[in-house]
Design an enzyme around this catalytic site. Structure first.
Site, PDB file in Angstrom:
ATOM      1  CD  GLU A 264      -0.648  12.445   7.321  1.00 55.54           C
ATOM      2  OE1 GLU A 264       0.509  12.887   7.145  1.00 55.54           O
ATOM      3  OE2 GLU A 264      -0.927  11.586   8.174  1.00 55.54           O
ATOM      4  CG  HIS A 283       1.864  12.185  10.536  1.00 58.04           C
ATOM      5  ND1 HIS A 283       1.527  11.467   9.411  1.00 58.04           N
ATOM      6  CD2 HIS A 283       2.797  11.426  11.187  1.00 58.04           C
ATOM      7  CE1 HIS A 283       2.227  10.337   9.379  1.00 58.04           C
ATOM      8  NE2 HIS A 283       3.004  10.297  10.450  1.00 58.04           N
TER       9      HIS A 283
END
Length: 317
Positions: A264, A283
């Site tokens: 990420e 997220h």
């Protein structure tokens, strides 16, 4: 005066109360609020002066702890502490605290939203309409379908309630929850492999394996029902993402809705970006004002307690 290093950009975004708790105790931050996370090199540099860390998804390793000789407490601004080396913290006598339950409802609601959106192609319809189209996209109703919930803690149980309200049948797998507790919440206990072969949709709510191996590897993804939907609002390491993209491309899986990824931010060339019938979000399942306020206040209170020589209320084990 103790200093608190805050590395998560979402700390106290929707409430000033967490700041007030720290400042009233004389444990103000050593770094001003910024809308970015700290790179590792800067984390090591800033940590040298820190008495407390409040972190998000940053990997807090033994190296980080050793770079902070005065460190007395590590607080996870959230629930999952898998990014913190708990063994290293214990060895150094540093308590790790978190905010259990603070974002459970936010994540459960979001996971059900991902399921509904992926099943009915809501995001795909919006994208086509924004480009000038007027599509009629078909998708199955959830009523009468079977949802498999992997991980039956607070979030899994809330999700079960939402699914029951839609008339879904429930399977649940959690080796740490007694079968009687699972049945109490309206779900049928199942092994992971049995759940995968029977469920029309699977939602993940469990931490990753410490080994780093994906819980749903290629073989398990391939064992899922033809046309099944996968939802992951937990951790990216739970899924073999390349295999998932392949199985979406082949048509074996009906759809995937993902809010967590192994890397990420998600790399620009990641195969999931091009996979069909895929809904990707950044997220953000826990990003509600209510959850943000609760988790900020909970971790700030425990940081203050530890710095004052008291036992924390919510220590991770």
């Amino acid at each position: 005066m103790p200093t608190t290093l805050i590395t998560t950009p979402t700390f106290a975004r929707h409430s000033t109360r967490p700041w007030q708790i720290l400042e009233e105790a004389g444990a103000g931050p050593s770094r001003p609020y910024e809308d970015v996370a700290l790179p590792t090199a800067e984390l090591l540099e800033y940590a040298a002066e820190a008495d407390a860390l409040i972190v998000g998804m940053d990997p807090i390793t033994a190296e980080v702890m050793d770079a902070a000789p005065g460190l007395k407490v590590i607080a996870k601004h959230g629930v999952g502490v898998d990014t913190i080396d708990l063994a290293a913290a214990r060895a150094r006598g540093i308590p790790v605290v978190c905010a259990p339950g603070s974002n459970s409802r936010a994540v459960a609601e979001y996971a059900f939203g991902l399921l509904l959106s992926a099943t009915r192609s809501l995001a795909a319809s919006h994208t086509a309409m924004a480009a000038g189209g007027w599509p009629k996209l078909f998708g199955p109703e959830l009523h009468g379908k079977t949802l498999g919930i992997v991980g039956f803690g607070r979030i899994g149980r809330l999700l079960a309630g939402y699914a029951r309200a839609f008339g879904m049948e429930l399977l649940a797998h959690d080796p740490y929850v007694p079968d009687t507790d699972i049945r109490t919440h309206g779900a049928e206990p199942a092994t992971l492999d049995a759940l995968l072969t029977r469920a029309d949709a699977v939602s993940l709510h469990t931490p990753p394996d410490p080994s780093g191996a994906p819980l749903l590897d290629r073989a398990r993804l391939a064992a899922m029902k033809q046309g099944a939907v996968l939802v992951n609002a937990a951790r990216g390491g739970l899924v073999d993402e390349v295999a998932l993209a392949d199985l979406l491309g082949s048509g074996h899986l009906g759809a995937a809705a993902l809010d967590a990824f192994s890397t990420e931010p998600l790399p620009a060339d990641h195969p999931l970006r091009e996979a069909p019938r895929t809904l990707l979000t950044s997220h953000m399942a826990a990003c509600t004002p209510e959850a943000n306020q609760a988790m900020g206040a909970m971790v700030a209170e425990d940081v203050v307690r530890v710095l004052a020589g008291k036992e924390p209320h919510r220590q991770a084990r």
